[in-house]
Scaffold this motif. Structure first.
Motif, short mmCIF file in Angstrom:
data_model
loop_
_atom_site.label_atom_id
_atom_site.label_comp_id
_atom_site.label_asym_id
_atom_site.label_seq_id
_atom_site.Cartn_x
_atom_site.Cartn_y
_atom_site.Cartn_z
N GLN A 1 -5.91 2.94 -2.40
CA GLN A 1 -4.84 3.35 -3.31
C GLN A 1 -5.34 3.38 -4.76
O GLN A 1 -4.99 4.28 -5.53
N THR B 1 -7.28 6.54 -5.29
CA THR B 1 -6.40 7.70 -5.44
C THR B 1 -5.84 7.78 -6.86
O THR B 1 -5.77 8.87 -7.46
N ARG C 1 1.06 4.28 -2.88
CA ARG C 1 0.93 5.71 -2.57
C ARG C 1 2.12 6.48 -3.13
O ARG C 1 1.96 7.55 -3.73
N ARG D 1 0.83 -1.22 0.00
CA ARG D 1 0.00 0.00 0.00
C ARG D 1 0.85 1.26 0.00
O ARG D 1 0.55 2.23 -0.69
N PHE E 1 -6.21 -3.21 -2.15
CA PHE E 1 -5.66 -1.87 -2.40
C PHE E 1 -6.75 -0.90 -2.85
O PHE E 1 -6.56 -0.10 -3.75
#
Length: 541
Positions: free
Chosen positions: A144, A147, A86, A82, A141
């Motif tokens: 993530q 994002t 990021r 993770r 995930f």
């Protein structure tokens, strides 16, 4: 793939494998990130042939050997994967911005030395490939992946790929059972999707997403609720107190965007009356720039003119006609004429047509029933049938069987209302000439307006006449007033004032005098009630 490109990928795999085997979990993310930055900094000439796809392949190898490897994506090491994702998203954003800025600063830079990541299309390819790789492990995930989706949507939006950006955002999981998602964040995503779909001219998809957003707007303080509404709702008041200043500002902004999106959807769906109300409401918001508020007001005026003729449209027109800001708009003249129920001439319609959007000039399907009836009537004339009341005068009958565009329909319906203010009755043939329609098509339009409650009239098909009830009742009232003596004289004077036939025969003051008369009548009623209450001792002065 060239030998240099193959050796570059092999070296990347070797370095990543060595880090996974020799570093502790806490040491891996920084080491991985250093290699990723080195990959993103490579010029296209160093990578395998075709820099766009070669860089995508290099990044794909990076993810497979880091975040998605069995070493970092299972068990207790999931936190490493993770963190790597990021860092990956932040590195893509940073590299793209850095190289774009550097390219602007040095316009003479050799294209061979510029990194492939500087190309916006390359960034889109990389992020799409990353999401495709993450899909099998998306539950691990999820945050993530969301994002990365937001970053990809930003990039697509900058490239004006509106529909693609909306589809990427639609893939974000907002009802996850693994993590809490606030209503404010959900509304933020929904409203953004709606705006992107509207930019891409997908009003149907935007309407679907707006309905989802409408389920949230009343749960978030500051979005649709005024300060008075919040103070009278303990739940909203408590939620408002917990919100930060940034969240309060964002809530108000989302509320404005929601209302504007709703107005645009109504407009695209040809629900012009509702669109005019929404546009006019937004035009009063002081937080919006003055130029944009003027645009909203102009859109409200245009939508009100195109709205179906009837009582609802009359109320909207009255509100806009009394708004002092409309005097500076190019539609002011036609707004005044529609408000006063005056006939709109063809040259005025053409001038108004120039400022309309394409969807407001959309063609309407021809009425098959009207066409059949028109053909039959033509055949009847050729066979020697006699038409009643001169209904089918060949030299004056129009061949049009209905309005051809949205604007056409709005103006024809308005002129029918205007005719009802001028005439007690009118022949079908005469109305057809006024509207430039075949008499049967004019009859169909009138019939539809009567059925929908937008016109008070009756059709005498035997005599070929349309009798307008409202004008007829006014004439009866005037005749009764003239025969009632002195008292009737006052009523006649009032009736003349309502008709605009007083001493000052200015049509622009007709509705003002009528409004003053209604106020005087109401005030007289209130005084009478107060007098009765005082006489019975219930009211003391």
């Amino acid at each position: 793939m060239s030998e240099s490109g193959q050796s570059f990928l092999e070296e990347v795999k070797k370095n990543l494998t060595e880090i996974s085997n020799s570093k502790t979990p806490s040491q891996r993310p920084p080491a991985y990130l250093a290699i990723l930055r080195d990959i993103l900094a490579q010029p296209a000439s160093v990578l395998p042939s075709n820099g766009q796809y070669s860089l995508k392949e290099a990044v794909s190898v990076y993810l497979a050997y880091t975040a998605l490897s069995d070493t970092n994506a299972t068990g207790g090491n999931l936190v490493v994967g993770r963190q790597v994702l990021r860092d990956f998203d932040e590195a893509i954003v940073e590299a793209g911005k850095k190289h774009r800025d550097g390219q602007k600063d040095d316009a003479m830079t050799d294209s061979k030395t510029i990194s492939a990541i500087a190309d916006e299309d390359v960034q889109i390819e990389i992020l799409e490939s990353a999401l495709e790789q993450l899909q099998p492990r998306v539950l691990s995930f999820e945050e993530q992946a969301n994002t990365i989706r937001l970053h990809l949507a930003d990039t697509l939006e900058n490239a004006e790929q509106w529909i693609e950006a909306a589809r990427v955002l639609q893939g974000i999981s907002l009802d996850s059972s693994h993590r809490f998602v606030s209503d404010l964040h959900k509304l933020r995503i929904y409203v953004r999707i709606v705006r992107l779909l509207l930019e891409g001219d997908d009003a149907v998809g935007a309407d679907t997403m707006l309905k989802r957003a409408s389920l949230l707007v009343h749960n978030i303080p500051g979005v649709m609720s005024s300060s008075f509404g919040i103070s009278n709702n303990p739940t909203l008041q408590e939620a408002w107190a917990k919100m930060s200043e940034e969240e309060k500002i964002e809530a108000k902004t989302l509320g404005l965007q929601f209302k504007l999106s709703q107005a645009r959807i109504y407009d695209s769906q040809r629900r012009f009356a509702e669109a005019a109300n929404r546009y006019h409401e937004v035009s009063y918001v002081t937080e919006i720039d003055e130029a944009e508020r003027t645009m909203m007001l102009s859109a409200a005026v245009t939508a009100s003119i195109l709205a179906p003729a009837g009582p609802q449209r009359s109320r909207i027109l009255a509100t806009l006609a009394r708004d002092e800001r409309t005097a500076s708009l190019p539609q002011h003249t036609i707004l005044t004429k529609t408000f006063l129920d005056q006939i709109i001439r063809p040259n005025e319609i053409k001038s108004f047509e120039k400022i309309l959007s394409p969807h407001q000039l959309a063609s309407l399907p021809k009425s098959e029933q009207d066409l059949i009836r028109h053909v039959r009537s033509s055949k009847d004339k050729q066979n020697g049938d006699v038409a009643m009341s001169g209904e089918y005068e060949e030299d004056k009958e129009s061949s049009r069987t209905g309005p051809s565009t949205v604007l056409d329909r709005a103006m024809m319906e308005h002129n029918i209302i205007a005719a009802s203010r001028l005439y007690v009755n009118i022949t079908l043939n005469g109305l057809g000439r006024l509207l430039d329609l075949h008499s049967l098509a004019a009859e169909t339009m009138v019939r539809r307006m009567i059925v929908q409650g937008r016109l008070k009239a009756e059709i005498d098909q035997v005599a070929g006449l349309i009798v307008f009830h409202e004008q007829k009742s006014r004439e009866i009232g005037l005749a009764a007033g003239a025969a009632s003596g002195a008292a009737g004289g006052k009523e006649t004077e009032q009736a003349k004032q309502e008709q605009g036939q007083g001493e000052d025969d200015d049509l622009s003051t007709v509705y003002t005098r009528r409004w003053d008369a209604n106020i005087a009548k109401s005030a007289s009623g209130v005084e009478e009630v107060c007098a009765r209450l005082r006489a019975r001792g219930y009211l003391k002065v």
